[in-house]
Design a protein around this motif. Structure first.
Motif, PDB file in Angstrom:
ATOM      1  N   ASP A   1      -5.796 -18.412 -17.666  1.00  0.00           N
ATOM      2  CA  ASP A   1      -5.014 -19.325 -16.828  1.00  0.00           C
ATOM      3  C   ASP A   1      -5.890 -20.323 -16.077  1.00  0.00           C
ATOM      4  O   ASP A   1      -5.487 -21.473 -15.868  1.00  0.00           O
ATOM      5  CB  ASP A   1      -4.186 -18.525 -15.818  1.00  0.00           C
ATOM      6  CG  ASP A   1      -3.103 -17.696 -16.491  1.00  0.00           C
ATOM      7  OD1 ASP A   1      -2.732 -18.027 -17.634  1.00  0.00           O
ATOM      8  OD2 ASP A   1      -2.632 -16.714 -15.883  1.00  0.00           O
ATOM      9  N   ARG A   2      -7.075 -19.897 -15.685  1.00  0.00           N
ATOM     10  CA  ARG A   2      -7.924 -20.791 -14.902  1.00  0.00           C
ATOM     11  C   ARG A   2      -8.488 -21.917 -15.766  1.00  0.00           C
ATOM     12  O   ARG A   2      -8.585 -23.064 -15.302  1.00  0.00           O
ATOM     13  CB  ARG A   2      -9.048 -19.994 -14.233  1.00  0.00           C
ATOM     14  CG  ARG A   2      -8.531 -19.052 -13.144  1.00  0.00           C
ATOM     15  CD  ARG A   2      -9.652 -18.347 -12.431  1.00  0.00           C
ATOM     16  NE  ARG A   2      -9.144 -17.452 -11.394  1.00  0.00           N
ATOM     17  CZ  ARG A   2      -9.912 -16.710 -10.602  1.00  0.00           C
ATOM     18  NH1 ARG A   2     -11.232 -16.773 -10.724  1.00  0.00           N
ATOM     19  NH2 ARG A   2      -9.366 -15.925  -9.681  1.00  0.00           N
TER      20      ARG A   2
ATOM     21  N   GLU B   1      -4.817 -15.031 -22.668  1.00  0.00           N
ATOM     22  CA  GLU B   1      -4.803 -16.358 -22.083  1.00  0.00           C
ATOM     23  C   GLU B   1      -5.744 -16.422 -20.886  1.00  0.00           C
ATOM     24  O   GLU B   1      -5.954 -15.430 -20.190  1.00  0.00           O
ATOM     25  CB  GLU B   1      -3.387 -16.725 -21.637  1.00  0.00           C
ATOM     26  CG  GLU B   1      -2.406 -16.866 -22.799  1.00  0.00           C
ATOM     27  CD  GLU B   1      -1.051 -17.356 -22.337  1.00  0.00           C
ATOM     28  OE1 GLU B   1      -0.951 -17.823 -21.188  1.00  0.00           O
ATOM     29  OE2 GLU B   1      -0.101 -17.266 -23.126  1.00  0.00           O
TER      30      GLU B   1
ATOM     31  N   GLU C   1      -7.005 -23.060 -18.445  1.00  0.00           N
ATOM     32  CA  GLU C   1      -5.854 -23.919 -18.737  1.00  0.00           C
ATOM     33  C   GLU C   1      -5.533 -24.831 -17.543  1.00  0.00           C
ATOM     34  O   GLU C   1      -5.199 -26.005 -17.717  1.00  0.00           O
ATOM     35  CB  GLU C   1      -4.642 -23.066 -19.107  1.00  0.00           C
ATOM     36  CG  GLU C   1      -4.804 -22.339 -20.437  1.00  0.00           C
ATOM     37  CD  GLU C   1      -3.563 -21.569 -20.837  1.00  0.00           C
ATOM     38  OE1 GLU C   1      -2.479 -21.841 -20.280  1.00  0.00           O
ATOM     39  OE2 GLU C   1      -3.660 -20.685 -21.703  1.00  0.00           O
ATOM     40  N   LYS C   2      -5.647 -24.282 -16.338  1.00  0.00           N
ATOM     41  CA  LYS C   2      -5.406 -25.090 -15.145  1.00  0.00           C
ATOM     42  C   LYS C   2      -6.465 -26.182 -15.012  1.00  0.00           C
ATOM     43  O   LYS C   2      -6.143 -27.332 -14.677  1.00  0.00           O
ATOM     44  CB  LYS C   2      -5.413 -24.198 -13.898  1.00  0.00           C
ATOM     45  CG  LYS C   2      -5.140 -24.960 -12.606  1.00  0.00           C
ATOM     46  CD  LYS C   2      -5.124 -24.036 -11.397  1.00  0.00           C
ATOM     47  CE  LYS C   2      -4.847 -24.814 -10.117  1.00  0.00           C
ATOM     48  NZ  LYS C   2      -4.837 -23.925  -8.922  1.00  0.00           N
TER      49      LYS C   2
END
Length: 241
Positions: A136-137, A134, A139-140
């Motif tokens: 995360d950055r 994944e 997705e953010k």
């Protein structure tokens, strides 16, 4: 989303416009679904990627279909491929041997709940199989772009995700198949469609300005690039449905 037509003499065309989200579609018909304008015959179970240019699904005769919309990074997580290759295109999930048992169950299903449950099983299977890490950055960043309705500058976004612009764009393209600017523009376009079809307004300029476009010509030009139609013509066609 679910659709059905029992008329053997029917001809159905389903326009698809950029919305930032890929999806999985299961369909059944005697005469096949085709992706236009490519005239590509589609599998009964496929994953479609990001839509940029106006495309449509076309089928003659009786048919039924179910579509499950996915997160923008789904193509990467489910297939571990460069998502850009699926822009304005589809991937035949029946190429994957482990999907076959679910396909047989889908063909035997009768209710929407059964279809959705089986498609989610396919999703879990593919995620488990490919085990993509994944990001995360990214997705953010997607969450921020969607929340802002595409009305933000990428430099402002970088302040929240703590990445250099070059690294961010490379990561975003790797997981989404679009640049951050392309994705934000699509979300902004979708925001304008929502306003156009659900709100009361005096002029198209009002819709464009509320959606973050600099002027009416910019709004019309962007709208036409994604739909092949002007906003006013789009509304006229919508009223005939």
């Amino acid at each position: 989303m679910i659709g059905k037509n029992d008329d053997d003499a029917s001809h159905t065309n389903i326009p698809l416009y950029a919305d930032g989200y890929p999806g999985i579609m299961f369909q059944q018909t005697k005469n096949d679904f085709f992706l236009l304008p490519k005239k590509k015959k589609l599998s009964e179970l496929f994953l479609y990627g990001q839509t940029l240019d106006p495309i449509s699904l076309d089928v003659k005769g009786a048919h039924r279909y179910v579509v499950v919309q996915l997160y923008p990074f789904a193509s990467k997580y489910l297939l571990n491929i460069d998502p850009k290759v699926l822009n304005d295109d589809c991937y035949d999930l029946l190429q994957i041997a482990t999907v076959t048992p679910y396909y047989e169950k889908l063909r035997a299903s009768k209710t929407l709940d059964e279809y959705i449950a089986l498609i989610y099983e396919v999703i879990r299977l593919l995620i488990k199989t490919h085990k993509v890490s994944e990001n995360d950055r990214v997705e953010k960043a997607i969450s921020i772009i969607i929340k802002s309705q595409g009305q933000l500058k990428i430099k402002e976004l970088l302040e929240d995700i703590y990445m250099t612009e070059r690294t961010f764009e490379r990561n975003f393209m790797s997981y989404i198949g679009l640049t951050p600017k392309q994705f934000a523009r699509i979300i902004q376009f979708q925001s304008s469609i929502y306003r156009l079809t659900t709100t009361t307004y005096n002029t198209l300029l009002d819709i464009g300005l509320d959606s973050g476009f600099s002027d009416q010509s910019h709004f019309i030009r962007t709208f036409k690039s994604y739909t092949g139609q002007t906003p006013s013509y789009y509304l006229t066609q919508l009223s005939r449905v």
